[in-house]
Design an enzyme around this catalytic site. Structure first.
Site, PDB file in Angstrom:
ATOM      1  N   GLN A   1      19.744  59.262 -32.325  1.00  0.00           N
ATOM      2  CA  GLN A   1      20.785  59.045 -31.331  1.00  0.00           C
ATOM      3  C   GLN A   1      20.959  57.540 -31.115  1.00  0.00           C
ATOM      4  O   GLN A   1      20.032  56.868 -30.633  1.00  0.00           O
ATOM      5  CB  GLN A   1      20.396  59.728 -30.023  1.00  0.00           C
ATOM      6  CG  GLN A   1      21.548  59.791 -29.030  1.00  0.00           C
ATOM      7  CD  GLN A   1      21.224  60.641 -27.820  1.00  0.00           C
ATOM      8  OE1 GLN A   1      20.106  60.558 -27.305  1.00  0.00           O
ATOM      9  NE2 GLN A   1      22.174  61.423 -27.360  1.00  0.00           N
ATOM     10  N   GLY A   2      22.118  57.018 -31.485  1.00  0.00           N
ATOM     11  CA  GLY A   2      22.373  55.581 -31.389  1.00  0.00           C
ATOM     12  C   GLY A   2      23.124  55.255 -30.118  1.00  0.00           C
ATOM     13  O   GLY A   2      24.360  55.265 -30.089  1.00  0.00           O
TER      14      GLY A   2
ATOM     15  N   SER B   1      21.315  52.883 -27.264  1.00  0.00           N
ATOM     16  CA  SER B   1      20.878  51.564 -26.782  1.00  0.00           C
ATOM     17  C   SER B   1      21.220  50.452 -27.767  1.00  0.00           C
ATOM     18  O   SER B   1      21.151  50.628 -28.988  1.00  0.00           O
ATOM     19  CB  SER B   1      19.362  51.564 -26.571  1.00  0.00           C
ATOM     20  OG  SER B   1      18.993  52.606 -25.722  1.00  0.00           O
TER      21      SER B   1
ATOM     22  N   SER C   1      15.058  56.209 -32.079  1.00  0.00           N
ATOM     23  CA  SER C   1      13.939  57.055 -32.507  1.00  0.00           C
ATOM     24  C   SER C   1      14.312  57.785 -33.794  1.00  0.00           C
ATOM     25  O   SER C   1      15.430  58.307 -33.912  1.00  0.00           O
ATOM     26  CB  SER C   1      13.617  58.101 -31.432  1.00  0.00           C
ATOM     27  OG  SER C   1      13.221  57.475 -30.244  1.00  0.00           O
TER      28      SER C   1
ATOM     29  N   GLU D   1      19.021  74.026 -22.016  1.00  0.00           N
ATOM     30  CA  GLU D   1      17.588  73.910 -21.729  1.00  0.00           C
ATOM     31  C   GLU D   1      17.424  73.716 -20.227  1.00  0.00           C
ATOM     32  O   GLU D   1      17.564  72.611 -19.722  1.00  0.00           O
ATOM     33  CB  GLU D   1      17.053  72.708 -22.514  1.00  0.00           C
ATOM     34  CG  GLU D   1      15.594  72.413 -22.361  1.00  0.00           C
ATOM     35  CD  GLU D   1      14.710  73.560 -22.768  1.00  0.00           C
ATOM     36  OE1 GLU D   1      14.050  74.092 -21.863  1.00  0.00           O
ATOM     37  OE2 GLU D   1      14.696  73.934 -23.946  1.00  0.00           O
TER      38      GLU D   1
END
Ligand code: FAD
Length: 384
Positions: A129-130, A132, A164, A247
């Protein structure tokens, strides 16, 4: 709060326990805290994601048409408690499954849902996930990575950081600025980017403990096909804050994980030192045990708000507070473990935890930002 479980939920628990005891090996339990450098345990965990998916145990909260079980909130709660206590590894694409999949389910085309989601669940494809950037972390809306429409593509230039799994990823959910003149929350779009596209450069980052868990990702004139747009053009903020999370009981992992760690710590202290005779150590352990109980109540408050139709604000505010408490407990437990055991214990795991625990109050929203959310949404204090 009412946490007595109906018979069908207990039946769900029995089925899951049986499945875990038949499939979860010691090797998998040992690999559950993977090192980014260790390819062997990464592949083991990848295979575990596939095993869980094929048996329908990877994403119980997802709707059945995307490979889940459409589990109720109580079933999700039981799932989280049982898998954590069994020390089962999380699915490898945990960020993808919790944060990216809900956006694909809400905004993706049928084709994207059918092709991307099952492969994400099985970890056939790894996702990152890009969000930051060096100048945009807590203030994500300041992001500057630019995407300019050129014919049938967006041309992307810029840099992401702390991504990450960036160095392992096949796909990236990328947030880019498509309208630099609009107010900052309104000129952002979300793209699903194939990490093999020419012009993407990934530089792994080595952390304090020597692991490589995340990367810097650079985009140099990357041509991303226009159909990679997820959600409306310039509507990326909406996608980023999508509330369609299936979730609902994930907070349970926070206290269940700390309960497991505390038991492991007490066992390790007993095995490697005399410190259980030391009143100071006992007091510190006792304080942590009490705070874990407090964390359990906070998490259950958040889950209860969801279960009994409480406001999303209460659920979100309590979850933010719980995340802060979880991070602080983790750091204090790591400090205690390291003070008592140093590098002794299970494979120097406590020394490693001492180093990695610094990130607990940063990743997924810093403690200061979560305190702001708690102040505004739980206590009802004014923004300024
Ligand atoms: C383990 C880990 C994994 C991560 N994975 C990803 C990932 O996959 N993808 C991704 O995009 N990012 C990822 N991140 C980045 C993470 O989201 C950011 O680190 C986080 O949002 C904080 O941003 P920052 O580091 O730029 O710090 P900053 O936002 O610059 O904050 C610096 C300090 O100022 C404080 N601060 C900032 N604003 C305020 C305010 N308004 N009020 C009070 N205090 C404030 C912060 O709390 C912090 O203490 C990861 C981070 C970690 C540690």
């Amino acid at each position: 709060m009412d946490f007595s479980y109906p018979a069908e939920v207990e039946q769900f628990r029995v089925e899951l326990r049986d499945w875990l005891s038949a499939n979860l090996t010691d090797e998998l339990v040992a690999a559950r805290r993977p090192s980014g450098r260790d390819d062997a345990s990464f592949e083991l965990l990848r295979a575990w994601s596939a095993t869980m998916s094929d048996a329908g145990w990877a994403a119980v909260s997802w709707p059945r048409e995307y490979g889940g079980r459409g589990a109720t909130v109580l079933e999700q709660l039981v799932y989280t408690e049982e898998t954590t206590r069994a020390r089962a590894p999380m699915p490898l694409n945990v960020i993808g499954m919790n944060n990216i999949a809900p956006a694909i389910m809400q905004y993706g085309t049928e084709e994207q849902k059918k092709t991307l989601l099952p492969r994400m669940m099985r970890a056939d494809d790894i996702w990152c996930q890009g969000m930051s950037e060096p100048e945009a972390g807590s203030d994500l809306a300041s992001l500057r990575t630019r995407a300019v429409r050129d014919g049938d593509a967006f041309v992307v230039n810029g840099q992401k950081i702390w991504t990450s799994l960036g160095h392992r990823a096949h796909w990236c959910q990328l947030y880019v600025r498509t309208d630099p003149d609009a107010p900052k929350h309104q000129g952002i779009s979300c793209l699903i980017v194939d990490m093999k596209l020419p012009g993407i450069e990934v530089r792994p980052l080595v952390t304090l403990n020597g692991d490589t868990d995340f990367a810097e990702v650079f985009f140099h004139d990357v041509r991303v096909p226009a159909e990679a747009l997820l959600g409306p053009l310039d509507g990326g903020w909406q996608v980023a804050t999508t509330t369609l999370s299936h979730e609902r009981a994930g907070a349970a992992r926070l206290y269940a994980e700390m309960q497991v760690r505390l038991v492991e710590l007490v066992d390790d202290i007993a095995a490697h030192s005399d410190a259980l005779d030391d009143p100071v150590t006992l007091r510190r352990l006792g304080e942590i045990a009490v705070r874990i109980k407090y964390l359990e109540v906070l998490c259950q408050r958040s889950i209860s708000a969801t279960l009994h139709g409480g406001s999303e604000m209460t659920a979100f505010g309590s979850a933010s507070l719980a995340k802060t408490v979880w991070g602080e407990i983790g750091q204090d437990m790591a400090a205690l473990a390291f003070d008592v055991l140093g590098t002794r214990g299970d494979n120097a795991g406590w020394a490693n935890y001492r180093l990695t625990s610094r990130s607990l109050t940063i990743a997924g929203g810093t403690t200061q930002i979560n305190k702001n959310i708690t102040a505004q949404r739980v206590l009802g204090l004014p923004r300024k």
